[in-house]
Design a protein around this motif. Sequence first.
Motif, PDB file in Angstrom:
ATOM      1  N   HIS A 144      36.984  31.447  28.538  1.00  0.00           N
ATOM      2  CA  HIS A 144      35.723  31.929  27.586  1.00  0.00           C
ATOM      3  C   HIS A 144      36.431  33.376  27.428  1.00  0.00           C
ATOM      4  N   HIS A 197      36.184  37.243  25.616  1.00  0.00           N
ATOM      5  CA  HIS A 197      36.160  37.795  24.569  1.00  0.00           C
ATOM      6  C   HIS A 197      36.404  39.328  24.404  1.00  0.00           C
ATOM      7  N   HIS A 212      27.612  37.468  25.936  1.00  0.00           N
ATOM      8  CA  HIS A 212      27.876  36.448  25.700  1.00  0.00           C
ATOM      9  C   HIS A 212      26.849  35.859  24.984  1.00  0.00           C
ATOM     10  N   CYS A 246      28.281  33.299  21.997  1.00  0.00           N
ATOM     11  CA  CYS A 246      28.167  31.770  22.789  1.00  0.00           C
ATOM     12  C   CYS A 246      26.838  31.509  22.654  1.00  0.00           C
TER      13      CYS A 246
END
Length: 92
Positions: A5, A7, A62, A66
């Motif tokens: 993950h 970013h 996040h 997400c």
Amino acid sequence: MADTHLHQTHPAIVKRLKRADGHLRSVIEMIESGRPCLDIAQQLHAVEKAVAQAKRTLIQDHLDHCLDDVVGPLAREQRRSIDEYKEITKYL
């Protein structure tokens, strides 16, 4: 293998944490060499702020990416609670 993950903000967070790590090492050296408590406290404050900002950026990132992936496209009225939640977390 776990999902990766990454970013856009992660490189900046890593840079900030590496800088904080260097400052923390300096604080340890300051304590070991008997530097004045005021100097040490100032440096510790800077380390705390850097780590806290890195954490805040990570959490906001996040939530912005997400959480939206999990929720998916919703009508504006259904999104309001999620958008308010994301907004209020900026004050944590």
